[in-house]
Design a protein around this motif. Structure first.
Motif, PDB file in Angstrom:
ATOM      1  N   ALA A 129       0.823  -1.210   0.000  1.00  0.00           N
ATOM      2  CA  ALA A 129       0.000   0.000   0.000  1.00  0.00           C
ATOM      3  C   ALA A 129       0.857   1.260   0.000  1.00  0.00           C
ATOM      4  CB  ALA A 129      -0.929   0.000   1.215  1.00  0.00           C
ATOM      5  N   ALA A 130       2.011   1.216   0.667  1.00  0.00           N
ATOM      6  CA  ALA A 130       2.894   2.378   0.728  1.00  0.00           C
ATOM      7  C   ALA A 130       3.715   2.553  -0.537  1.00  0.00           C
ATOM      8  CB  ALA A 130       3.821   2.249   1.932  1.00  0.00           C
ATOM      9  N   GLY A 131       3.765   1.527  -1.364  1.00  0.00           N
ATOM     10  CA  GLY A 131       4.487   1.619  -2.624  1.00  0.00           C
ATOM     11  C   GLY A 131       5.990   1.544  -2.489  1.00  0.00           C
ATOM     12  N   ILE A 132       6.483   0.846  -1.443  1.00  0.00           N
ATOM     13  CA  ILE A 132       7.925   0.700  -1.297  1.00  0.00           C
ATOM     14  C   ILE A 132       8.307  -0.757  -1.496  1.00  0.00           C
ATOM     15  CG2 ILE A 132       8.041   2.660   0.288  1.00  0.00           C
ATOM     16  CD1 ILE A 132       8.514   0.633   2.559  1.00  0.00           C
ATOM     17  N   PRO A 178      -6.746 -25.273   3.827  1.00  0.00           N
ATOM     18  CA  PRO A 178      -7.106 -24.634   5.104  1.00  0.00           C
ATOM     19  C   PRO A 178      -6.774 -23.152   5.191  1.00  0.00           C
ATOM     20  CG  PRO A 178      -6.077 -26.767   5.488  1.00  0.00           C
ATOM     21  CD  PRO A 178      -5.892 -26.460   4.038  1.00  0.00           C
ATOM     22  N   TRP A 179      -5.931 -22.657   4.314  1.00  0.00           N
ATOM     23  CA  TRP A 179      -5.642 -21.226   4.322  1.00  0.00           C
ATOM     24  C   TRP A 179      -6.864 -20.397   3.936  1.00  0.00           C
ATOM     25  CZ3 TRP A 179      -1.777 -18.934   6.577  1.00  0.00           C
ATOM     26  CH2 TRP A 179      -0.547 -19.577   6.720  1.00  0.00           C
ATOM     27  N   ALA A 180      -7.838 -21.010   3.252  1.00  0.00           N
ATOM     28  CA  ALA A 180      -8.999 -20.256   2.751  1.00  0.00           C
ATOM     29  C   ALA A 180      -9.760 -19.564   3.875  1.00  0.00           C
ATOM     30  CB  ALA A 180      -9.930 -21.191   1.971  1.00  0.00           C
ATOM     31  N   LYS A 181      -9.768 -20.147   5.068  1.00  0.00           N
ATOM     32  CA  LYS A 181     -10.490 -19.529   6.178  1.00  0.00           C
ATOM     33  C   LYS A 181      -9.861 -18.210   6.619  1.00  0.00           C
ATOM     34  CE  LYS A 181     -12.618 -23.666   8.142  1.00  0.00           C
ATOM     35  NZ  LYS A 181     -12.774 -24.511   9.374  1.00  0.00           N
ATOM     36  N   GLY A 182      -8.616 -17.993   6.263  1.00  0.00           N
ATOM     37  CA  GLY A 182      -7.958 -16.738   6.609  1.00  0.00           C
ATOM     38  C   GLY A 182      -8.111 -15.655   5.565  1.00  0.00           C
ATOM     39  N   LEU A 183      -8.654 -16.001   4.382  1.00  0.00           N
ATOM     40  CA  LEU A 183      -8.717 -15.037   3.284  1.00  0.00           C
ATOM     41  C   LEU A 183      -9.610 -13.834   3.578  1.00  0.00           C
ATOM     42  CD1 LEU A 183      -7.688 -14.428   0.447  1.00  0.00           C
ATOM     43  CD2 LEU A 183      -9.611 -15.744  -0.454  1.00  0.00           C
ATOM     44  N   PRO A 184     -10.796 -13.986   4.188  1.00  0.00           N
ATOM     45  CA  PRO A 184     -11.626 -12.797   4.437  1.00  0.00           C
ATOM     46  C   PRO A 184     -10.922 -11.726   5.278  1.00  0.00           C
ATOM     47  CG  PRO A 184     -12.944 -14.778   4.658  1.00  0.00           C
ATOM     48  CD  PRO A 184     -11.523 -15.235   4.523  1.00  0.00           C
ATOM     49  N   ALA A 185     -10.253 -12.131   6.353  1.00  0.00           N
ATOM     50  CA  ALA A 185      -9.562 -11.149   7.192  1.00  0.00           C
ATOM     51  C   ALA A 185      -8.422 -10.495   6.429  1.00  0.00           C
ATOM     52  CB  ALA A 185      -9.038 -11.813   8.459  1.00  0.00           C
ATOM     53  N   LEU A 186      -7.691 -11.270   5.660  1.00  0.00           N
ATOM     54  CA  LEU A 186      -6.586 -10.701   4.889  1.00  0.00           C
ATOM     55  C   LEU A 186      -7.100  -9.723   3.840  1.00  0.00           C
ATOM     56  CD1 LEU A 186      -3.623 -10.550   4.048  1.00  0.00           C
ATOM     57  CD2 LEU A 186      -4.022 -12.570   2.619  1.00  0.00           C
ATOM     58  N   ASN A 187      -8.139 -10.111   3.107  1.00  0.00           N
ATOM     59  CA  ASN A 187      -8.677  -9.212   2.082  1.00  0.00           C
ATOM     60  C   ASN A 187      -9.302  -7.968   2.689  1.00  0.00           C
ATOM     61  OD1 ASN A 187      -7.884 -10.385  -0.329  1.00  0.00           O
ATOM     62  ND2 ASN A 187      -9.684 -11.712  -0.468  1.00  0.00           N
ATOM     63  N   ALA A 188      -9.880  -8.079   3.867  1.00  0.00           N
ATOM     64  CA  ALA A 188     -10.411  -6.884   4.539  1.00  0.00           C
ATOM     65  C   ALA A 188      -9.291  -5.891   4.797  1.00  0.00           C
ATOM     66  CB  ALA A 188     -11.091  -7.271   5.844  1.00  0.00           C
ATOM     67  N   ALA A 189      -8.128  -6.380   5.206  1.00  0.00           N
ATOM     68  CA  ALA A 189      -6.987  -5.494   5.429  1.00  0.00           C
ATOM     69  C   ALA A 189      -6.518  -4.868   4.124  1.00  0.00           C
ATOM     70  CB  ALA A 189      -5.848  -6.272   6.080  1.00  0.00           C
ATOM     71  N   ARG A 190      -6.518  -5.640   3.058  1.00  0.00           N
ATOM     72  CA  ARG A 190      -6.086  -5.111   1.768  1.00  0.00           C
ATOM     73  C   ARG A 190      -7.049  -4.030   1.269  1.00  0.00           C
ATOM     74  NH1 ARG A 190      -2.318  -7.411  -1.190  1.00  0.00           N
ATOM     75  NH2 ARG A 190      -3.349  -6.812  -3.133  1.00  0.00           N
ATOM     76  N   VAL A 191      -8.338  -4.324   1.302  1.00  0.00           N
ATOM     77  CA  VAL A 191      -9.329  -3.358   0.805  1.00  0.00           C
ATOM     78  C   VAL A 191      -9.298  -2.080   1.629  1.00  0.00           C
ATOM     79  CG1 VAL A 191     -11.807  -2.964   0.512  1.00  0.00           C
ATOM     80  CG2 VAL A 191     -10.799  -5.143  -0.206  1.00  0.00           C
ATOM     81  N   ALA A 192      -9.122  -2.208   2.943  1.00  0.00           N
ATOM     82  CA  ALA A 192      -9.071  -1.030   3.812  1.00  0.00           C
ATOM     83  C   ALA A 192      -7.894  -0.119   3.471  1.00  0.00           C
ATOM     84  CB  ALA A 192      -8.983  -1.463   5.270  1.00  0.00           C
ATOM     85  N   ASN A 193      -6.884  -0.683   2.814  1.00  0.00           N
ATOM     86  CA  ASN A 193      -5.705   0.101   2.449  1.00  0.00           C
ATOM     87  C   ASN A 193      -5.594   0.340   0.951  1.00  0.00           C
ATOM     88  OD1 ASN A 193      -4.051   0.576   5.018  1.00  0.00           O
ATOM     89  ND2 ASN A 193      -4.593  -1.594   5.179  1.00  0.00           N
ATOM     90  N   GLY A 194      -6.733   0.241   0.259  1.00  0.00           N
ATOM     91  CA  GLY A 194      -6.790   0.617  -1.144  1.00  0.00           C
ATOM     92  C   GLY A 194      -6.247  -0.410  -2.108  1.00  0.00           C
ATOM     93  N   LEU A 195      -6.133  -1.666  -1.671  1.00  0.00           N
ATOM     94  CA  LEU A 195      -5.607  -2.717  -2.531  1.00  0.00           C
ATOM     95  C   LEU A 195      -6.711  -3.676  -2.948  1.00  0.00           C
ATOM     96  CD1 LEU A 195      -2.357  -3.569  -0.519  1.00  0.00           C
ATOM     97  CD2 LEU A 195      -2.552  -2.074  -2.522  1.00  0.00           C
TER      98      LEU A 195
END
Length: 429
Positions: A129-132, A178-195
């Motif tokens: 998100a910071a572009g570095i 089993p990683w699929a259960k973690g995807l909603p929380a991860l994507n929420a963080a991405r969307v909240a930061n413009g990704l």
């Protein structure tokens, strides 16, 4: 020209010393280095010359204290239960908190490169998100599925033939699902930061410009093929700041170094059985309990010295064999010293590390529930069969060649230089 590096890590036991070793090396070359870390690590961070910075909303832990451990994976009844704790309590669940803290620090004081423990996907999100440029640090064997290797986790031998390849495809699907259960929380963080959201958590681990594997390439499968952004940069062999001075047991019998996890893995009973096993052999035993276990709770025979800590790099120059849980740090330091091993994996990545030792011919594996008699027989076998020491010395030569130059520092300085010129590195994802 000096650059500014922001590191991000967590109280992850054996992952901490190699991470801070890289930070120290950059600091010694005149770069500015800050380290976002749990407060329990701040003294260790400061000892490297880097500036510690506390997480504010992300989880705070201390793996030397079972009460304060974030994961508490020692409470899990199954490997899947332990994995779920990692996913939900560190990698995906608090991703938004890790991203928030990392971006706050980057906004307060800029950095040329973000260097993060690969498992902190929230910090990877912040860097994107910071572009570095973002460099992920892997402080063990590369842990993701690749051509030429079985799926990581079960400790399988490499596949042979068509049936073996089918096995790997099926198990790769089963181990990544089993990683699929973690995807909603991860994507929420991405969307909240413009990704944009991702299709899988596996995709997120590849959203780095470099993945630096702090492990010997010689310890992994020769046939294995890695993504273009992965670099094997060799292990870090520094001892933690808290190890103290070396005290050796009296006598001149062969030295057996015994060491289990620096974190709490409910290992006291196994330490006791190892001490009993060494007590039946004509060896000197040096058993280090680590900060998670009180050495006074491990009674030992007269030929075994039990202590909380010792500088393993110094001890290994005297050792004939290492008895270990197959933590990556202990294994690579032993191999770098040409010392063969008896591996007793307790969990996490340790089965995979032990498998590589077996296949290299540099040691043997016995179960964590082994009796003192079985442990003693394994130690005798490694001591009396010269092939184990010969193969350990072969790996020592390869590790020496890999670590002759600091490849991790070179990769990070190159990222900073390219960022300063405004050059792209690689396309993430």
């Amino acid at each position: 020209m000096s650059s500014n590096f922001l590191f991000a890590t967590w109280s992850g036991g054996g992952a901490v010393p190699p991470t801070l070793s890289v930070a120290r090396a950059l600091r010694e070359r005149g770069h500015g280095v800050r380290v976002l870390a749990d407060r329990s690590l701040h003294d260790e961070v400061a000892a490297t010359g880097a500036e510690p910075v506390a997480w504010t909303t992300a989880p705070q832990g201390d793996t030397t204290d079972p009460v304060k451990d974030i994961l508490k994976d020692f409470e899990a009844r199954t490997p899947m239960g332990a994995f779920a704790r990692l996913r939900d309590r560190l990698v995906c669940g608090p991703a938004a908190d890790f991203a928030r803290d990392t971006l706050a620090e980057l906004h307060a004081r800029s950095a040329d490169v973000l260097v993060t423990d690969f498992s902190l996907l929230g910090t990877v999100t912040a860097g994107e998100a910071a572009g570095i440029p973002v460099a992920g640090l892997g402080t063990t064997l590369y842990p993701f599925a690749t051509p030429g290797a079985p799926p990581f986790g079960p400790g399988l031998k490499p596949a042979t033939g068509a049936l073996g390849r089918v096995r790997d495809r099926v198990l790769t699907t089963l181990t990544t699902k089993p990683w699929a259960k973690g995807l909603p929380a991860l994507n929420a963080a991405r969307v909240a930061n413009g990704l944009a959201p991702l299709d899988s958590v596996m995709d997120a681990f590849g959203r780095v410009d470099r993945f630096l594997v702090l492990s010997p390439r010689a310890l992994d499968y020769p046939s294995r093929r890695f993504p273009s952004y992965v670099r094997h940069v060799g292990p870090r062999l520094d001892d933690p700041a808290w190890v103290g001075e070396l005290e050796l047991p009296e006598g001149d019998a062969p030295l057996a170094l015994a060491s289990l996890s620096s974190t709490f893995m409910d290992q006291r009973a196994l330490l006791q059985r190892i001490a009993e096993a060494l007590g039946t052999l004509p060896v000197r035993g040096l058993l280090t309990t680590g900060p998670a276990v009180d050495p006074a709770t491990v009674p030992a025979p007269g030929n075994v010295l039990v202590t909380a800590a010792a500088p393993h790099s110094a001890a290994l120059s005297h050792a004939a064999v290492t008895v270990t849980h197959a933590g990556h740090g202990t294994v690579v330091k032993s191999l770098a010293a040409g010392v063969p091993l008896v591996c007793m994996p307790l969990g996490r990545d340790q089965g995979e590390v032990a498998r590589r030792v077996d296949l290299a011919g540099a040691g043997i594996t016995v179960g964590k529930g082994a009796s003192p008699r079985t442990i003693a027989r394994a130690v005798e076998k490694v001591l009396h069969d010269p092939s184990y020491r010969r193969e350990a010395r072969r790996l020592a030569d390869e590790i020496a060649a890999e670590t002759a130059t600091d490849r991790a520092v070179a990769e990070l300085e190159a990222l900073a230089e390219r960022a300063g010129r405004g050059d792209s590195v690689i396309s993430k994802g």
